[in-house]
Design an enzyme around this catalytic site. Sequence first.
Site, short mmCIF file in Angstrom:
data_model
loop_
_atom_site.label_atom_id
_atom_site.label_comp_id
_atom_site.label_asym_id
_atom_site.label_seq_id
_atom_site.Cartn_x
_atom_site.Cartn_y
_atom_site.Cartn_z
N ALA A 186 -12.08 6.10 -3.64
CA ALA A 186 -11.45 7.33 -3.16
C ALA A 186 -11.05 7.09 -1.71
O ALA A 186 -11.57 7.69 -0.78
CB ALA A 186 -12.40 8.51 -3.27
N THR A 234 -5.34 4.84 -11.62
CA THR A 234 -6.76 4.88 -11.97
C THR A 234 -7.14 6.12 -12.79
O THR A 234 -6.46 7.15 -12.74
CB THR A 234 -7.62 4.88 -10.70
OG1 THR A 234 -7.19 5.96 -9.86
CG2 THR A 234 -7.49 3.56 -9.96
N ILE A 288 -1.11 1.92 -15.80
CA ILE A 288 -1.53 3.24 -15.39
C ILE A 288 -2.15 3.20 -13.99
O ILE A 288 -2.62 2.15 -13.55
CB ILE A 288 -2.59 3.84 -16.37
CG1 ILE A 288 -3.79 2.91 -16.51
CG2 ILE A 288 -1.98 4.17 -17.71
CD1 ILE A 288 -4.94 3.40 -17.35
N ASN A 320 4.71 7.06 -6.32
CA ASN A 320 3.36 7.41 -6.77
C ASN A 320 3.26 8.91 -7.00
O ASN A 320 3.29 9.69 -6.05
CB ASN A 320 2.35 6.95 -5.71
CG ASN A 320 0.91 7.25 -6.10
OD1 ASN A 320 0.65 7.77 -7.19
ND2 ASN A 320 -0.01 6.94 -5.22
N GLY A 360 -8.10 7.57 -0.52
CA GLY A 360 -7.32 8.73 -0.07
C GLY A 360 -6.01 8.36 0.59
O GLY A 360 -5.55 9.04 1.51
N LEU A 361 -5.40 7.27 0.10
CA LEU A 361 -4.05 6.90 0.52
C LEU A 361 -3.90 6.64 2.02
O LEU A 361 -2.84 6.89 2.61
CB LEU A 361 -3.02 7.95 0.06
CG LEU A 361 -2.87 8.10 -1.46
CD1 LEU A 361 -1.92 9.26 -1.79
CD2 LEU A 361 -2.35 6.83 -2.10
N CYS A 394 -1.86 9.71 -7.73
CA CYS A 394 -3.12 9.41 -7.06
C CYS A 394 -4.13 10.52 -7.31
O CYS A 394 -3.86 11.69 -7.03
CB CYS A 394 -2.94 9.24 -5.56
SG CYS A 394 -4.53 8.86 -4.76
N LYS A 418 0.87 -1.18 0.00
CA LYS A 418 0.00 0.00 0.00
C LYS A 418 0.91 1.23 0.00
O LYS A 418 2.02 1.18 0.54
CB LYS A 418 -0.84 -0.06 1.29
CG LYS A 418 -1.81 1.06 1.48
CD LYS A 418 -3.23 0.56 1.33
CE LYS A 418 -4.24 1.69 1.35
NZ LYS A 418 -4.12 2.61 0.21
N GLY A 419 0.45 2.32 -0.59
CA GLY A 419 1.27 3.53 -0.66
C GLY A 419 1.64 4.04 0.73
O GLY A 419 0.77 4.21 1.56
#
Lengths: 274, 315
Positions: B82, B205, B203, B139, B84-85, B142, B57-58
Amino acid sequence: MKDIQTTVVENQEISSGYFRMKILAPEFGRMVKPGQFVMVKVRQLNDPFLRRPFCVFRIGFLPPESDGLPPREYLELVFKVVGRGTEILATLKTGDRIAILGPLGNGFDLDSIGEDLLLVAGGIGVAPLYMLGEACAKKKKVRLLLGGRTRDDILAVTDFERLGIETYVSTDDGTLGEKGLVTEVLAQTLADGAPSAVAVCGPMAMISVVQTICRKQQVPLQVSLEALMACGVGACLGCMVKGAGHSEAEPRLLTVCKNGPVFRDVDIDWAQFA
Amino acid sequence: MSGISQQPAEPWKPNLQVDIGGLTLRNPVMPASGTFGYGEEYAELVELGKIGAIVTKGLSLKPKTGNPTPRIAETPAGMLNAVGLQNVGIDCFVRDKLPFLRSVDTPVIANFFGNTLEEYGEVAKKLSDVPEVAAAELNISCPNVKQGGIVFGTDPRAASEVISLVRKNYSKPLIVKLTPNITDITVVARAAVEAGADALSCINTLTGMSIDVRSRSPRLANVTGGLSGPAIRPVAVRMVYQVAQAVSVPIIGIGGIVEVEDAIEFLIAGATAVQVGSANFVNPGTMGHLVDGLEAFCIEEKIRDIRELIGSLRI
């Protein structure tokens, strides 16, 4: 936890818009704890794309076949048609293929329940409570308050009664049982004497009222929550709820799928649902 | 019996090994960041030793709580998210999540981002001190957060600046994940490679939106979100193809991969490896199935080395 391709044993409309589906599920009986759920892929195509979460209503065995093989295990779901996924699920017939992933989530904490358990269900919220009632009915006093908008929303009464669970039905329009809200019945029941524990599942508005009542009476409450989720295993982070004491500085975020779906009410930040 | 005995055909296995900017993978299949947690979430369901890499995960410098719910919405052949990281932060990752990953014999690729340029640099520095992290995926794409992410990914100058800084602080293989939410993806792709990217992921999203017509409200609390799933695959294949024409570093193809043919499509378009995203949510067995399927496809097509497929498009 298993990810299996299996078949539908039976799918019956039990009330207008409500179905009971039996799905072959070998070995699930020893795995499923009351309150756990499965993720169901309603068909093997990319549309609809995601699985849907359903609480396991009950585990059963098909009568043994003449071939002498041991009885086959199935799990039973009770569901309401609310959208595209459940519309497709409603059309499935005996022998149709279906994929299930589970059992998932934590389930109810049986150890903390005490001797007198009160189940409170709103409509389809009855789904996770049957196995809990079944697990407790032999050794404890168990009662069920079952509410719905109308008589069509009252499900599985005879299943609970067969376990020896006293069941009190109420409907908003009075078409079955007492006329009124299940939360009013709950308030009355608690006024007559508090049980050692309450377990609830139903619409969020109803759960919130149940929580307020139980908090006031200081009765331990376990709630089974519902949420949109993609994975069911804690990876997508779609189903977050705020835990008690959550703040940006000290985040306490919980996944409904993995930390739940059953929570002690004291572990949840109730303001988020107000 | 005649004197001539028929020799059974010698059993052979194709080579599935690929190289991503200096990182050797046993096969080209890995999860897309954000769809596989920190690996342990799927340990019971996925044979982690079978896939090419685990992508986390980021990660950010500080823990991040993400967006309000609803964070996901199903769409035709796909989904919007969404999230949101939301993540535990780099320090907690190293302390609590790495020990599990250490027990798995599969390279770990740490996806990361920053809220500011400086944060990107700091996370890169921290990651370079972690021996278990074999490569980093940066990343800059996002769509669901205001700061960080896409701000850097849509402007070649900003991309170049952040990648150059990260490159200074991180010497192991550096993968840069690109956004499709841009007119010409090759502009940022070229800038990324010039600034020091060893590989590109294409890519992330596509920005999308879905509305509940009864309540007239957006289905996501964030209003807009990132579209993933089979719905975006043709767009992703096109962008991988374009980027492959523009740069010579390895490309990781991402976008709606469900079946083995989907993965092969990306390889033919020019990808060296692939990432599986939202399909992990639907069928956790997808990546294992792809590894087996790639091998079977190579045997069927008499392809000795999977790298023969990369960029093998016939026009």
